[in-house]
Design a protein around this motif. Structure first.
Motif, PDB file in Angstrom:
ATOM      1  N   ARG A 137      -0.102  -3.109 -10.839  1.00 31.03           N
ATOM      2  CA  ARG A 137      -1.258  -3.219  -9.944  1.00 31.03           C
ATOM      3  C   ARG A 137      -1.553  -1.858  -9.302  1.00 31.03           C
ATOM      4  NH1 ARG A 137      -3.405  -7.745  -7.481  1.00 31.03           N
ATOM      5  NH2 ARG A 137      -1.581  -9.001  -8.007  1.00 31.03           N
ATOM      6  N   ALA A 138      -0.497  -1.130  -8.927  1.00 29.68           N
ATOM      7  CA  ALA A 138      -0.675   0.161  -8.265  1.00 29.68           C
ATOM      8  C   ALA A 138      -1.372   1.162  -9.184  1.00 29.68           C
ATOM      9  CB  ALA A 138       0.683   0.711  -7.820  1.00 29.68           C
ATOM     10  N   VAL A 139      -0.885   1.307 -10.404  1.00 25.03           N
ATOM     11  CA  VAL A 139      -1.469   2.319 -11.292  1.00 25.03           C
ATOM     12  C   VAL A 139      -2.862   1.906 -11.742  1.00 25.03           C
ATOM     13  CG1 VAL A 139      -0.448   1.405 -13.433  1.00 25.03           C
ATOM     14  CG2 VAL A 139      -0.994   3.832 -13.254  1.00 25.03           C
ATOM     15  N   VAL A 171       0.841  -1.202   0.000  1.00 23.22           N
ATOM     16  CA  VAL A 171       0.000   0.000   0.000  1.00 23.22           C
ATOM     17  C   VAL A 171       0.873   1.249   0.000  1.00 23.22           C
ATOM     18  CG1 VAL A 171      -1.688   1.333   1.337  1.00 23.22           C
ATOM     19  CG2 VAL A 171      -1.930  -1.156   1.137  1.00 23.22           C
ATOM     20  N   ALA A 172       1.918   1.239   0.819  1.00 27.77           N
ATOM     21  CA  ALA A 172       2.814   2.399   0.880  1.00 27.77           C
ATOM     22  C   ALA A 172       3.535   2.599  -0.445  1.00 27.77           C
ATOM     23  CB  ALA A 172       3.817   2.214   2.021  1.00 27.77           C
ATOM     24  N   GLU A 173       4.029   1.522  -1.026  1.00 28.64           N
ATOM     25  CA  GLU A 173       4.729   1.635  -2.307  1.00 28.64           C
ATOM     26  C   GLU A 173       3.807   2.153  -3.398  1.00 28.64           C
ATOM     27  OE1 GLU A 173       7.916  -2.058  -1.777  1.00 28.64           O
ATOM     28  OE2 GLU A 173       5.910  -2.426  -2.577  1.00 28.64           O
ATOM     29  N   SER A 174       2.577   1.658  -3.401  1.00 37.63           N
ATOM     30  CA  SER A 174       1.604   2.112  -4.389  1.00 37.63           C
ATOM     31  C   SER A 174       1.362   3.615  -4.260  1.00 37.63           C
ATOM     32  CB  SER A 174       0.293   1.340  -4.214  1.00 37.63           C
ATOM     33  OG  SER A 174      -0.712   1.850  -5.067  1.00 37.63           O
ATOM     34  N   PHE A 175       1.284   4.092  -3.014  1.00 38.79           N
ATOM     35  CA  PHE A 175       1.040   5.519  -2.800  1.00 38.79           C
ATOM     36  C   PHE A 175       2.237   6.355  -3.257  1.00 38.79           C
ATOM     37  CE2 PHE A 175      -0.249   9.369  -0.663  1.00 38.79           C
ATOM     38  CZ  PHE A 175      -1.633   9.307  -0.733  1.00 38.79           C
ATOM     39  N   LEU A 176       3.442   5.850  -3.070  1.00 36.80           N
ATOM     40  CA  LEU A 176       4.625   6.569  -3.536  1.00 36.80           C
ATOM     41  C   LEU A 176       4.647   6.654  -5.064  1.00 36.80           C
ATOM     42  CD1 LEU A 176       7.282   5.089  -1.087  1.00 36.80           C
ATOM     43  CD2 LEU A 176       6.380   7.430  -1.095  1.00 36.80           C
ATOM     44  N   PHE A 177       4.215   5.601  -5.738  1.00 36.25           N
ATOM     45  CA  PHE A 177       4.124   5.639  -7.199  1.00 36.25           C
ATOM     46  C   PHE A 177       3.086   6.684  -7.616  1.00 36.25           C
ATOM     47  CE2 PHE A 177       3.249   2.923 -11.247  1.00 36.25           C
ATOM     48  CZ  PHE A 177       3.977   3.820 -12.009  1.00 36.25           C
ATOM     49  N   ARG A 178       1.988   6.765  -6.858  1.00 35.98           N
ATOM     50  CA  ARG A 178       0.990   7.800  -7.155  1.00 35.98           C
ATOM     51  C   ARG A 178       1.615   9.192  -6.993  1.00 35.98           C
ATOM     52  NH1 ARG A 178      -4.485   8.377  -3.657  1.00 35.98           N
ATOM     53  NH2 ARG A 178      -4.660   6.177  -4.296  1.00 35.98           N
ATOM     54  N   ALA A 179       2.419   9.375  -5.951  1.00 35.07           N
ATOM     55  CA  ALA A 179       3.052  10.672  -5.737  1.00 35.07           C
ATOM     56  C   ALA A 179       3.964  11.041  -6.901  1.00 35.07           C
ATOM     57  CB  ALA A 179       3.838  10.651  -4.430  1.00 35.07           C
ATOM     58  N   ALA A 202       7.529  -9.767 -13.932  1.00 36.72           N
ATOM     59  CA  ALA A 202       8.312  -9.970 -12.716  1.00 36.72           C
ATOM     60  C   ALA A 202       7.603  -9.298 -11.534  1.00 36.72           C
ATOM     61  CB  ALA A 202       9.718  -9.402 -12.898  1.00 36.72           C
ATOM     62  N   PRO A 203       7.899  -9.716 -10.296  1.00 41.40           N
ATOM     63  CA  PRO A 203       7.196  -9.148  -9.139  1.00 41.40           C
ATOM     64  C   PRO A 203       7.231  -7.624  -9.080  1.00 41.40           C
ATOM     65  CG  PRO A 203       8.404 -11.108  -8.481  1.00 41.40           C
ATOM     66  CD  PRO A 203       8.782 -10.840  -9.911  1.00 41.40           C
ATOM     67  N   LEU A 204       8.369  -7.004  -9.396  1.00 38.09           N
ATOM     68  CA  LEU A 204       8.453  -5.542  -9.381  1.00 38.09           C
ATOM     69  C   LEU A 204       7.484  -4.939 -10.389  1.00 38.09           C
ATOM     70  CD1 LEU A 204       9.660  -2.766  -8.774  1.00 38.09           C
ATOM     71  CD2 LEU A 204      11.557  -3.334 -10.317  1.00 38.09           C
ATOM     72  N   GLY A 205       7.476  -5.477 -11.601  1.00 38.37           N
ATOM     73  CA  GLY A 205       6.578  -4.960 -12.624  1.00 38.37           C
ATOM     74  C   GLY A 205       5.123  -5.136 -12.257  1.00 38.37           C
ATOM     75  N   GLU A 206       4.779  -6.307 -11.707  1.00 39.35           N
ATOM     76  CA  GLU A 206       3.382  -6.546 -11.334  1.00 39.35           C
ATOM     77  C   GLU A 206       2.936  -5.571 -10.246  1.00 39.35           C
ATOM     78  OE1 GLU A 206       0.822 -10.084  -9.258  1.00 39.35           O
ATOM     79  OE2 GLU A 206       2.124 -10.663 -10.940  1.00 39.35           O
ATOM     80  N   ARG A 207       3.813  -5.257  -9.297  1.00 38.10           N
ATOM     81  CA  ARG A 207       3.436  -4.309  -8.244  1.00 38.10           C
ATOM     82  C   ARG A 207       3.184  -2.920  -8.822  1.00 38.10           C
ATOM     83  NH1 ARG A 207       6.643  -5.367  -2.539  1.00 38.10           N
ATOM     84  NH2 ARG A 207       5.945  -7.518  -2.244  1.00 38.10           N
TER      85      ARG A 207
END
Length: 723
Positions: free
Chosen positions: A290-292, A243-251, A282-287
């Protein structure tokens, strides 16, 4: 040439990517596709389809005109960078820092970008450093000191309401706490850091932080609380960290949106920024995906063009919310051969906010090379003139076309290996797989092109979810499975070749892993891609001297189905054959039992010509082992065979059909005439139903003359379309 082979129309001035970015490679503006709600574009196709090659070509064509960042999600560098401080960094945050860092130095239209919103979140999670001291937190936060403010020419005022965020303020405030003893993640350190971030900002900057971080889950509109929860979630790991990583990508995307929005952005910046995610399965790409996708489904809007790669034809299982394949609604798709890109809109009905993530995706189906593109690539690489009028080149063209199925990477490698290769007389296409190849920039000795392709298509692209204990023998398992037709015979082979192993893969596991990797399926072949199957068959025959491994696998399956056929003769599991006997005869034929197969066919023909023809095609749909090939001579009656006329004619017909069904050598008019002649001979013999074979003679000879399969399946249909 190779980088853009097959992608020319996608990359040109009026192509898909020019419209997606809103700017052509020349710099001319274009009416942008879609928006303000953008789909995530996923390039779908298995190994060798050119997904990564296309992303590199997009970067090279467009990155000078619009800010486009290429990220390899399979690279270990991000996890390696995160490893020294696992409480304050992750592979995702390191990837985001790299994206922001590259854009902060971008020198195209409008200049570099600033990432104060992203910086704020990164600075707060810096409180998770292992030591937890103010000095350690300050040192970690200063890793990001180039992100919050745009680079300016010396002497010019910045005008940024973010100025002064760093410039020693964080270190100065935190070092006032130096020498004091703190528990890990002390509130005093966190509070000092938040003071540094908020109190030195202009009002507009504070308002932006309040808007963004006040919206963090659980913050209730309070940005300081939101930032503390973000840091705590990141330290907690697991789903909370996601959740935190997803929010940082949003930022990060909010920072880009701010740079393009407003009067200044409209005046200075052109097109849309882009993020290209190679190996996004790969896991990094999927995260990141998924976030966006989750954000956009929830109503967040940004103009960042996200283009990722996907091995699976449906874009990836995570897009479909756990639904079984039969219940999945396919995402929108674009096939370049169809012309203009399709319209795309997101669902707006009730429940759209809970729709599978696939609703926000546009699949771009990677194109196979056309016959003309394939021929141009092989001709381009030829190194000498051919006094025979190009007969060898035409034979090589045909071999490359059949073995590659139009898969671009395979075409490129085979065409390069065949540049100075001469096909032997009456060659099987697989002979070209022994052609030597030296890779560009590789000082090593030449290697057979088959070895190179297996390394690049299989070993370098292992299934993401393949358990580590199976990595070492994955290629060996696939090699043995190249002779399997359905899940039953695949399981027979897997049990045999995994005996003594603690961990076993079943046919179901392997089939799922192949699908996840992007290899197609076929109802008659367990390895459903014709070209991959030929590479594996070639390797199997060469594993042991004299093709011993080949014969052993076929004998294993022959004996298995002989034992099963001793009972009631029922269809084999998986439906690849009409009966267990036909399945057994197929493996017996290719392992030295041709005479026995002829006896069986001659005995079962009278009274059942239609069923017999169907069984003949199933039995003869098989690869031919290495070594001398006498099938053509035997089909033409040039090899003496004992027995009555019916048996001798069936013997010839079996070998003619086998030539047609193997699909690794030309058939043409000669084989077509042979088929017609033999079936016509059978049609006038004295047995029940003989006359019905006259129609079969017409049908089969027409197919053979036009290089068409007599027994169609998914992988032979692919070959037919490539012609």
């Amino acid at each position: 040439m190779c980088e853009e082979l097959g992608f020319e129309k996608l990359l040109d001035e009026e192509g898909f990517f020019a419209r997606l970015f809103g700017r052509a490679p020349s710099g001319a503006g274009k009416d942008p596709l879609y928006g303000p709600d953008l789909p995530v574009v996923l390039l779908t196709g298995g190994p060798g389809m050119g997904k990564g090659r296309l992303l590199r070509a997009v970067r090279d064509r467009f990155a000078a005109k619009v800010p486009v960042i290429h990220l390899d999600c399979a690279s270990p560098v991000y996890a390696d960078r995160a490893d020294p401080e696992p409480g304050a960094r992750s592979a995702v945050t390191e990837a985001l820092v790299e994206v922001a860092g590259r854009l902060s130095t971008w020198q195209g239209t409008g200049g570099s970008f600033a990432f104060p919103r992203l910086f704020t979140g990164l600075a707060v999670i810096a409180t998770g450093v292992a030591e937890g001291t103010p000095e350690a937190v300050a040192t970690e936060a200063e890793r990001y000191e180039n992100l919050p403010q745009k680079q300016r020419l010396r002497g010019l005022a910045t005008g940024d309401f973010w100025r002064g965020v760093l410039r020693g303020a964080i270190r100065n405030l935190l070092t006032t706490l130096s020498g004091q003893a703190f528990d890990p993640y002390s509130a005093a350190v966190s509070n000092a850091l938040l003071d540094a971030l908020f109190e030195r900002l202009a009002p507009r900057g504070r308002a932006e932080l309040e808007r963004i971080y006040g919206a963090y889950p659980g913050a209730a509109g309070q940005p300081r609380i939101g930032l503390r929860i973000l840091a705590a979630d990141f330290r907690a790991g697991g789903e909370a960290r996601e959740v935190a990583e997803s929010f940082l990508f949003r930022a990060l995307r909010e920072d880009l949106e701010a740079a393009f929005g407003g009067p200044a952005g409209w005046l200075r910046r052109v097109g849309r920024p882009g993020l290209l995610l190679d190996h996004a399965e790969a896991p990094l790409g999927e995260r990141l995906l998924r976030a966006v996708l989750t954000d956009r489904r929830g109503g967040q809007r940004d103009r960042v063009v996200i283009v990722g790669t996907a091995r699976r034809s449906d874009g990836g299982a995570f897009l479909h919310g756990g639904l079984p394949p039969g219940e999945v609604t396919p995402p929108a798709e674009y096939r370049p051969a169809d012309g203009a890109p399709p319209d795309w809109t997101r669902r707006t009905d009730e429940g759209a906010d809970r729709a599978p993530l696939a609703d926000g995706v546009l699949l771009l189906r990677m194109p196979l090379l056309t016959g003309d593109q394939l021929r141009r690539e092989t001709v381009r690489r030829q190194r000498y003139a051919e006094p025979e009028g190009g007969a060898n080149r035409r034979r090589i063209d045909a071999a490359v076309a059949r073995l590659s199925g139009g898969r671009p990477h395979t075409v490129i490698r085979l065409a390069a290996a065949a540049a100075a290769f001469r096909m032997p007389a009456d060659a099987n296409d697989r002979d070209i797989l022994d052609a030597p190849l030296r890779l560009p920039g590789d000082d090593a000795t030449e290697r057979p092109v088959a070895e190179v392709l297996l390394r690049e298509l299989v070993l370098d692209q292992l299934p993401v979810r393949l358990p580590t204990e199976h990595h070492a023998h994955w290629l060996d398992l696939l090699t043995h499975l190249s002779v399997a037709h359905d899940t039953e015979c695949a399981d027979v082979l897997l049990r045999h070749h995994q005996s003594g192993h603690v961990h076993h893969l079943t046919a179901h596991h392997v089939a799922r892993l192949l699908t996840d990797t992007g290899w197609p399926t076929c109802e008659r072949h367990f390895i459903g891609d014709f070209g991959l199957r030929q590479l594996l068959v070639h390797r199997l025959y060469g594993l042991r001297p004299g093709g011993a491994a080949w014969y052993a696998d076929h004998h294993l399956l022959r004996d298995h189905y002989a034992e099963r056929a001793a009972g009631p003769d029922t269809p084999s599991a998986g439906g690849a054959f009409r009966s267990l006997t036909a399945h057994r005869m197929n493996h017996h034929l290719v392992s030295g039992g041709a005479d026995d197969v002829v006896s069986h066919l001659a005995a079962t023909l009278p009274g059942r010509p239609r069923q017999w023809c169907a069984e003949l095609l199933e039995i003869a749909q098989a690869p031919y082992p290495g070594g001398a090939d006498a099938r053509r001579e035997r089909a033409q009656g040039l090899v003496p065979v004992d027995g009555p006329p019916l048996r001798r004619t069936v013997d010839q017909l079996l070998h003619a059909v086998w030539l047609c069904e193997e699909r690794t050598r030309p058939t043409g008019k000669e084989t077509a005439r042979t088929l017609a002649k033999l079936l016509d001979l059978l049609s006038i013999m004295d047995f029940d139903g003989a006359g019905l074979l006259s129609r079969t003679a017409t049908d089969w000879s027409a197919l053979a003359e036009n290089e068409q399969p007599l027994l169609r399946c998914t992988c032979t249909e692919q070959l037919r379309r490539r012609r």
